[in-house]
Design a protein around this motif. Structure first.
Motif, PDB file in Angstrom:
ATOM      1  N   ALA A  20       7.884  19.732  -2.576  1.00 52.54           N
ATOM      2  CA  ALA A  20       7.443  19.118  -3.833  1.00 52.54           C
ATOM      3  C   ALA A  20       7.957  17.685  -3.860  1.00 52.54           C
ATOM      4  O   ALA A  20       8.900  17.340  -3.149  1.00 52.54           O
ATOM      5  CB  ALA A  20       7.973  19.889  -5.048  1.00 52.54           C
ATOM      6  N   VAL A  21       7.313  16.868  -4.690  1.00 51.30           N
ATOM      7  CA  VAL A  21       7.753  15.480  -4.864  1.00 51.30           C
ATOM      8  C   VAL A  21       8.032  15.255  -6.347  1.00 51.30           C
ATOM      9  O   VAL A  21       7.222  15.634  -7.203  1.00 51.30           O
ATOM     10  CB  VAL A  21       6.673  14.477  -4.379  1.00 51.30           C
ATOM     11  N   GLY A  22       9.186  14.667  -6.641  1.00 47.80           N
ATOM     12  CA  GLY A  22       9.553  14.373  -8.027  1.00 47.80           C
ATOM     13  C   GLY A  22       9.524  12.877  -8.278  1.00 47.80           C
ATOM     14  O   GLY A  22       9.837  12.079  -7.389  1.00 47.80           O
ATOM     15  N   ASP A  70       0.857  -1.186   0.000  1.00 52.75           N
ATOM     16  CA  ASP A  70       0.000   0.000   0.000  1.00 52.75           C
ATOM     17  C   ASP A  70       0.898   1.242   0.000  1.00 52.75           C
ATOM     18  O   ASP A  70       1.576   1.529   0.995  1.00 52.75           O
ATOM     19  CB  ASP A  70      -0.893  -0.043   1.260  1.00 52.75           C
ATOM     20  N   TYR A  71       0.913   1.944  -1.154  1.00 47.88           N
ATOM     21  CA  TYR A  71       1.773   3.138  -1.226  1.00 47.88           C
ATOM     22  C   TYR A  71       1.361   4.197  -0.217  1.00 47.88           C
ATOM     23  O   TYR A  71       2.186   4.979   0.251  1.00 47.88           O
ATOM     24  CB  TYR A  71       1.751   3.739  -2.630  1.00 47.88           C
ATOM     25  N   GLY A  72       0.059   4.248   0.117  1.00 46.99           N
ATOM     26  CA  GLY A  72      -0.412   5.225   1.104  1.00 46.99           C
ATOM     27  C   GLY A  72       0.296   5.014   2.437  1.00 46.99           C
ATOM     28  O   GLY A  72       0.777   5.964   3.069  1.00 46.99           O
ATOM     29  N   GLN A  73       0.403   3.743   2.834  1.00 47.11           N
ATOM     30  CA  GLN A  73       1.108   3.424   4.077  1.00 47.11           C
ATOM     31  C   GLN A  73       2.588   3.788   3.962  1.00 47.11           C
ATOM     32  O   GLN A  73       3.196   4.339   4.887  1.00 47.11           O
ATOM     33  CB  GLN A  73       0.945   1.920   4.387  1.00 47.11           C
ATOM     34  N   ALA A  74       3.179   3.489   2.794  1.00 44.71           N
ATOM     35  CA  ALA A  74       4.605   3.791   2.591  1.00 44.71           C
ATOM     36  C   ALA A  74       4.848   5.304   2.666  1.00 44.71           C
ATOM     37  O   ALA A  74       5.862   5.745   3.218  1.00 44.71           O
ATOM     38  CB  ALA A  74       5.073   3.237   1.251  1.00 44.71           C
ATOM     39  N   ILE A  75       3.923   6.098   2.123  1.00 46.50           N
ATOM     40  CA  ILE A  75       4.075   7.563   2.182  1.00 46.50           C
ATOM     41  C   ILE A  75       4.021   8.015   3.649  1.00 46.50           C
ATOM     42  O   ILE A  75       4.850   8.821   4.098  1.00 46.50           O
ATOM     43  CB  ILE A  75       2.975   8.261   1.350  1.00 46.50           C
ATOM     44  N   ARG A 121      -1.863   8.295  -4.858  1.00 52.51           N
ATOM     45  CA  ARG A 121      -1.807   8.233  -3.391  1.00 52.51           C
ATOM     46  C   ARG A 121      -1.121   9.483  -2.822  1.00 52.51           C
ATOM     47  O   ARG A 121      -1.517   9.985  -1.781  1.00 52.51           O
ATOM     48  CB  ARG A 121      -1.083   6.958  -2.934  1.00 52.51           C
ATOM     49  N   PHE A 122      -0.077   9.973  -3.510  1.00 50.72           N
ATOM     50  CA  PHE A 122       0.567  11.215  -3.064  1.00 50.72           C
ATOM     51  C   PHE A 122      -0.418  12.383  -3.116  1.00 50.72           C
ATOM     52  O   PHE A 122      -0.410  13.253  -2.250  1.00 50.72           O
ATOM     53  CB  PHE A 122       1.804  11.525  -3.909  1.00 50.72           C
ATOM     54  N   ARG A 123      -1.258  12.414  -4.159  1.00 50.45           N
ATOM     55  CA  ARG A 123      -2.244  13.505  -4.263  1.00 50.45           C
ATOM     56  C   ARG A 123      -3.163  13.501  -3.049  1.00 50.45           C
ATOM     57  O   ARG A 123      -3.522  14.557  -2.535  1.00 50.45           O
ATOM     58  CB  ARG A 123      -3.101  13.330  -5.508  1.00 50.45           C
ATOM     59  N   GLU A 124      -3.547  12.280  -2.620  1.00 52.44           N
ATOM     60  CA  GLU A 124      -4.454  12.184  -1.468  1.00 52.44           C
ATOM     61  C   GLU A 124      -3.747  12.544  -0.163  1.00 52.44           C
ATOM     62  O   GLU A 124      -4.281  13.244   0.680  1.00 52.44           O
ATOM     63  CB  GLU A 124      -4.992  10.746  -1.335  1.00 52.44           C
ATOM     64  N   LYS A 125      -2.516  12.026  -0.039  1.00 55.08           N
ATOM     65  CA  LYS A 125      -1.795  12.190   1.234  1.00 55.08           C
ATOM     66  C   LYS A 125      -1.215  13.586   1.405  1.00 55.08           C
ATOM     67  O   LYS A 125      -1.078  14.077   2.515  1.00 55.08           O
ATOM     68  CB  LYS A 125      -0.652  11.164   1.318  1.00 55.08           C
TER      69      LYS A 125
END
Ligand code: AMP
Length: 401
Positions: A65-67, A39-44, A112-116
């Motif tokens: 920012a994230v690249g 789960d990338y959300g958890q990883a973030i 997932r980054f957009r959400e987190k």
């Protein structure tokens, strides 16, 4: 300014945090990663918690920012905002079949980054971006028009790495105007190239060999790629660690019919059991192959010879296309750390202007330096790869534009 670079695999999440000062200089302040990610959300969340606990950021808002080093997208390339430009995820998803190990994780991870991290700019640097100005003849396959329209053409990969080589080699050769052109390439486009002082008078010709687990050779004129060994997908070009590289298309139907393999099995064997692994039977890491070759293993010796032959094939192609070269550059794990492979690639090229200094070459591992002999018409350099730094820098440039 803190830039997080996220490297997403199908089950992995690696990150680096760079801090840029007001002069635009970047320092790597943290790196880490997680395996067996479901789960990338958890990883973030884990990544942000780790950066906080290590004192690198106080809150998520300190990540400015994230690249992302995205591979390729349909009808889209360059360095683009992935949080506000819907085309990025669509383009990645439309080409999921070409890069099945990379495009789905990036499309999902960016979501997932957009959400987190709502409101935090997300920037995608496509690996194909460096090749967007290749001459059309260098990109076309001789396929029916419908295949071409579906997207079957040469794209080129390792763009971040070869772009870094283009910039750094220009600096090392004292061609500041070309280095500056490379820095501004994705914002200003190649039109900026025509106006540089001296550019038209003496083109700068560089051949960049990114030799690692995945390898490619790219020809660069005045900071712009004119051709590259990788084609439609990162499966192509030189023999890769366990991926096949270039192969006659007739081989696929032939082995399906004569060995009774399904298409899925052929695809699996071409991506998991081919390349240096398939050739050597020893492994996919060049260290193991070299060790076996030194002990007399014939298949390992042949794997090394095929790899060198393939690099020289493309080196020859770009020497001709560029009308010679001013610098040959080795980068990535194999290029940086294997003097014997570099020496084999450069053997007997003095008449073409490439003369290696054997002592300098054997002494140089993993650091930047020059390995050409005094008086060699073309210079030969080792430039360590730093793809994440390129992503971070382009992210900053994209936001500034
Ligand atoms: P990369 O994909 O750039 O990490 O490169 C991986 C390849 O580089 C592998 O085939 C390794 O054998 C080779 N490599 C990495 N480090 C070394 C080293 N210190 N000495 C020799 N080969 C190396």
């Amino acid at each position: 300014m803190n830039i997080l670079v996220a490297n997403l695999g199908s089950t992995s999440f690696k990150f680096r945090l760079f801090r840029f000062d007001s002069a635009g200089e970047a320092v790597l302040v943290a790196k880490g990663g997680y395996e067996r990610v479901t789960d990338y959300g958890q990883a973030i969340d884990d990544c942000l918690a780790e950066l906080k606990s290590r004192g690198h950021v106080r809150a998520a808002a300190d990540v400015h920012a994230v690249g992302f080093k995205t591979v390729l997208g349909k009808n889209l390339t360059g360095c683009l905002r992935a949080d506000t430009d819907e085309r990025v995820i669509v383009a990645l998803e439309e080409f999921r079949e070409i890069a099945p190990a990379h495009n789905p994780p990036y499309a999902l991870g960016i979501r997932r980054f957009r959400e987190k991290l709502p409101g935090v700019p997300l920037v995608a640097l496509f690996e194909t971006a460096f090749y967007q100005w290749m001459p059309e003849a260098a990109t076309r396959y001789a396929v029916p028009a419908a295949w071409h329209e579906a997207g079957v053409r040469r794209y080129g990969f390792h763009g971040a790495s070869h772009k870094f080589v283009a910039e750094r080699s220009a600096e090392l050769l004292g061609r500041a105007e070309v280095a500056e052109r490379v820095r501004t390439l994705y914002r200003a486009g190649p039109a900026s190239l025509a106006v540089g002082a001296g550019l038209a008078v003496k083109p700068l010709r560089v051949i960049s060999c990114h030799l690692g687990g995945s390898s490619s050779v790219t020809g660069i004129r005045d900071g712009v790629a004119i051709g590259t060994s990788m084609g439609l997908s990162p499966q192509s070009g030189l023999p890769q660690n366990n991926r096949v590289g270039d192969l006659d298309s007739a081989a696929v139907p032939f082995v399906m019919k004569t060995l009774g393999l399904s298409l899925a099995e052929v695809e699996r064997q071409m991506t998991k059991e081919s390349g240096l692994l398939g050739l050597s039977g020893v492994g996919n890491d060049l260290r193991d192959i070299r060790a076996a070759a030194e002990q007399g293993n014939g298949r390992a010796q042949l794997a090394l010879a095929v790899f060198v032959h393939s690099v020289r094939h493309w080196l020859g192609a770009f020497l001709l296309e560029l009308g010679g070269c001013d610098a040959l550059v080795f980068t990535a794990g194999i290029g940086e750390n294997n003097p014997d492979v570099r020496a084999a690639i450069c053997a007997d090229l003095a008449d073409l202007g490439l003369l290696l200094d054997a002592d300098k070459n054997s002494a140089l591992r993993g650091t930047e330096g020059e390995i050409s002999a005094v008086g060699s018409p073309a210079r030969i350099f080792v430039i360590p790869a730093n793809e994440e730094l390129v992503v971070a820098r382009e992210t900053v440039r994209c936001l500034a534009a």
